[in-house]
Design an enzyme around this catalytic site. Sequence first.
Site, PDB file in Angstrom:
ATOM      1  N   ASN A 140     -15.908   3.196  -6.170  1.00  0.00           N
ATOM      2  CA  ASN A 140     -15.139   1.914  -5.884  1.00  0.00           C
ATOM      3  C   ASN A 140     -15.982   0.817  -6.148  1.00  0.00           C
ATOM      4  OD1 ASN A 140     -13.831  -0.450  -4.797  1.00  0.00           O
ATOM      5  ND2 ASN A 140     -13.191   0.638  -2.965  1.00  0.00           N
ATOM      6  N   CYS A 163     -11.882  -6.676  -3.416  1.00  0.00           N
ATOM      7  CA  CYS A 163     -11.518  -5.873  -4.779  1.00  0.00           C
ATOM      8  C   CYS A 163     -10.181  -6.328  -5.615  1.00  0.00           C
ATOM      9  CB  CYS A 163     -11.085  -4.425  -3.973  1.00  0.00           C
ATOM     10  SG  CYS A 163     -12.647  -3.680  -2.956  1.00  0.00           S
ATOM     11  N   HIS A 219      -6.526  -0.962  -8.755  1.00  0.00           N
ATOM     12  CA  HIS A 219      -7.922  -0.911  -8.232  1.00  0.00           C
ATOM     13  C   HIS A 219      -8.522   0.606  -7.850  1.00  0.00           C
ATOM     14  CE1 HIS A 219     -11.599  -1.545  -5.860  1.00  0.00           C
ATOM     15  NE2 HIS A 219     -10.597  -1.173  -4.700  1.00  0.00           N
TER      16      HIS A 219
HETATM   17  N1  ACO Z   1     -18.726  13.177   4.766  1.00  0.00           N
HETATM   18  C1  ACO Z   1     -18.330  14.093   6.022  1.00  0.00           C
HETATM   19  N2  ACO Z   1     -17.598  13.740   6.678  1.00  0.00           N
HETATM   20  C2  ACO Z   1     -17.180  12.615   6.940  1.00  0.00           C
HETATM   21  C3  ACO Z   1     -17.586  11.447   5.912  1.00  0.00           C
HETATM   22  C4  ACO Z   1     -18.408  11.983   5.009  1.00  0.00           C
HETATM   23  N3  ACO Z   1     -18.737  11.155   4.009  1.00  0.00           N
HETATM   24  N4  ACO Z   1     -17.244  10.540   6.378  1.00  0.00           N
HETATM   25  C5  ACO Z   1     -16.301  10.542   7.358  1.00  0.00           C
HETATM   26  N5  ACO Z   1     -16.588  11.795   7.679  1.00  0.00           N
HETATM   27  C6  ACO Z   1     -15.965  12.512   8.986  1.00  0.00           C
HETATM   28  C7  ACO Z   1     -15.579  11.527   9.852  1.00  0.00           C
HETATM   29  O1  ACO Z   1     -16.866  11.156  10.951  1.00  0.00           O
HETATM   30  C8  ACO Z   1     -14.506  12.213  10.853  1.00  0.00           C
HETATM   31  O2  ACO Z   1     -15.359  13.224  11.710  1.00  0.00           O
HETATM   32  P1  ACO Z   1     -14.846  13.399  13.237  1.00  0.00           P
HETATM   33  O3  ACO Z   1     -13.250  13.983  13.017  1.00  0.00           O
HETATM   34  O4  ACO Z   1     -15.690  14.541  13.481  1.00  0.00           O
HETATM   35  O5  ACO Z   1     -14.921  12.138  13.877  1.00  0.00           O
HETATM   36  C9  ACO Z   1     -13.908  13.126   9.838  1.00  0.00           C
HETATM   37  O6  ACO Z   1     -14.559  13.008   8.505  1.00  0.00           O
HETATM   38  C10 ACO Z   1     -12.626  12.534   9.490  1.00  0.00           C
HETATM   39  O7  ACO Z   1     -12.703  11.022   9.489  1.00  0.00           O
HETATM   40  P2  ACO Z   1     -11.377  10.238   9.037  1.00  0.00           P
HETATM   41  O8  ACO Z   1     -11.859   8.945   8.884  1.00  0.00           O
HETATM   42  O9  ACO Z   1     -10.258  10.560   9.898  1.00  0.00           O
HETATM   43  O10 ACO Z   1     -11.428  10.832   7.389  1.00  0.00           O
HETATM   44  P3  ACO Z   1      -9.994  10.341   6.444  1.00  0.00           P
HETATM   45  O11 ACO Z   1      -9.366  11.606   5.850  1.00  0.00           O
HETATM   46  O12 ACO Z   1      -9.340   9.022   7.031  1.00  0.00           O
HETATM   47  O13 ACO Z   1     -10.786   9.902   5.292  1.00  0.00           O
HETATM   48  C11 ACO Z   1     -11.417   7.854   4.155  1.00  0.00           C
HETATM   49  C12 ACO Z   1     -11.581   8.666   5.419  1.00  0.00           C
HETATM   50  C13 ACO Z   1     -11.834   8.569   2.948  1.00  0.00           C
HETATM   51  C14 ACO Z   1     -12.466   6.680   4.333  1.00  0.00           C
HETATM   52  C15 ACO Z   1     -10.120   7.365   4.058  1.00  0.00           C
HETATM   53  O14 ACO Z   1      -9.716   6.801   5.478  1.00  0.00           O
HETATM   54  C16 ACO Z   1     -10.000   6.285   3.214  1.00  0.00           C
HETATM   55  O15 ACO Z   1      -9.879   6.607   1.954  1.00  0.00           O
HETATM   56  N6  ACO Z   1      -9.617   5.157   3.605  1.00  0.00           N
HETATM   57  C17 ACO Z   1      -9.516   4.068   2.416  1.00  0.00           C
HETATM   58  C18 ACO Z   1     -10.571   3.289   2.374  1.00  0.00           C
HETATM   59  C19 ACO Z   1     -11.119   2.755   1.094  1.00  0.00           C
HETATM   60  O16 ACO Z   1     -10.957   2.917   0.107  1.00  0.00           O
HETATM   61  N7  ACO Z   1     -12.108   1.621   1.339  1.00  0.00           N
HETATM   62  C20 ACO Z   1     -12.615   1.077   0.246  1.00  0.00           C
HETATM   63  C21 ACO Z   1     -12.554  -0.299   0.427  1.00  0.00           C
HETATM   64  S1  ACO Z   1     -11.068  -0.930   0.634  1.00  0.00           S
HETATM   65  C22 ACO Z   1     -10.301  -0.766  -0.941  1.00  0.00           C
HETATM   66  O17 ACO Z   1     -11.093  -0.823  -1.976  1.00  0.00           O
HETATM   67  C23 ACO Z   1      -9.000  -0.506  -1.036  1.00  0.00           C
END
Ligand code: ACO
Length: 338
Positions: free
Chosen positions: A295, A126, A265
């Site tokens: 993204n 990214c 980004h």
């Molecule tokens: N729909 C419903 N539930 C979901 C989904 C979904 N699509 N995805 C995950 N969950 C669930 C998980 O399984 C988990 O369930 P559990 O508690 O029963 O185990 C629950 O939601 C919470 O999961 P977390 O990972 O704690 O959720 P979080 O609040 O951290 O959000 C997210 C997840 C959105 C991925 C966040 O961590 C994030 O934004 N991280 C950055 C990742 C990113 O942007 N990556 C892109 C590439 S890197 C870049 O470009 C910067």
Amino acid sequence: MPLANTLPDQMDRMAKAVILGTGSCLPVRTVSNADLERMVDTSDEWIATRTGIRQRRIAGAGEQNYQLATKAARRALAMADISPEELELIVVATISPHMLMPSTACFVQAELGAANAFAYDISAACAGFTYGLDLARNYIQNRPDMKILLIGSETLSARVNWEDRNTCVLFGDGAGAVVVSGATDGRGVFGSNLRSDGTLGNLLSMDSPESCNPDLRREEWHGAFIRMSGGDVFKHAVRLMEDSVTTLLRRHNLTIDDIDLLIPHQANIRILNNLRERLGIAEERVFINLSQYGNTSAASVPIALDEACRQGRMARGDIVLFCTFGGGLTWGSLLMRW
Ligand code: ACO
């Protein structure tokens, strides 16, 4: 030594990399959060509140990575009023290349008929566009008249596991392009702060196909898909982007109040809101289009830049700040006088 303190007269006279034209291309097909509800166990509410994403574009027939890249490039060339034959270099930042060889940049060269260019891809996830713009800047310092086409282009939909709700809701396809050349009128890129940390590569990764790497032929191999430790990525993204920006501003004796537009980004609205609050920059000075496209990795900043440009969000002389973060880890920021 801080750039601003080194030979200021000489620095001012040096040609800087300016953007002559921007373009972008998004696939036709829109996939909404409601569409994803029918594919994996998720909800529009979960995706929108956790990520800010409402829909994304997904490539179909005739929308291969190089085809999106070529269309974005044609639009940038048209704005710049540059013919393909005038290009001397084509760089494509991508982590979803059309093929491993030839490079996506060579496909674009062939499509455009840019017979006088040399062409290659770079891989910085990214952060690819900021790495690429810094690269272009260095060529321009040596050869100010050079015309460079820089593209960020991705078809990540082919590299996402559509059964993994943790990742498949986040990404989209698209391409953005800029034409870069030199100017000595004070405009252009005047600073960058790029970083990587390979020791954290496991937080965000994408295997190559098993056939390309015998080491991957093991039971726990789940496909050549994006894997991510979401929470860790989130924390590092906010902290490292903030650090990159504050260090860069300090080097140039600037404060966040000097920035007219931040184009970050587009990964996640909560990452961007956290970053915005830590930097202390007002919402209206940050360009965000994440809700529409998700993204798009290396394409996200040039797509946002093209939209900002066509919406008249930058005036001549404005200071624009780019800020990126991605797998590698790779991250960085870059300052440009528009
Ligand atoms: N729909 C419903 N539930 C979901 C989904 C979904 N699509 N995805 C995950 N969950 C669930 C998980 O399984 C988990 O369930 P559990 O508690 O029963 O185990 C629950 O939601 C919470 O999961 P977390 O990972 O704690 O959720 P979080 O609040 O951290 O959000 C997210 C997840 C959105 C991925 C966040 O961590 C994030 O934004 N991280 C950055 C990742 C990113 O942007 N990556 C892109 C590439 S890197 C870049 O470009 C910067």
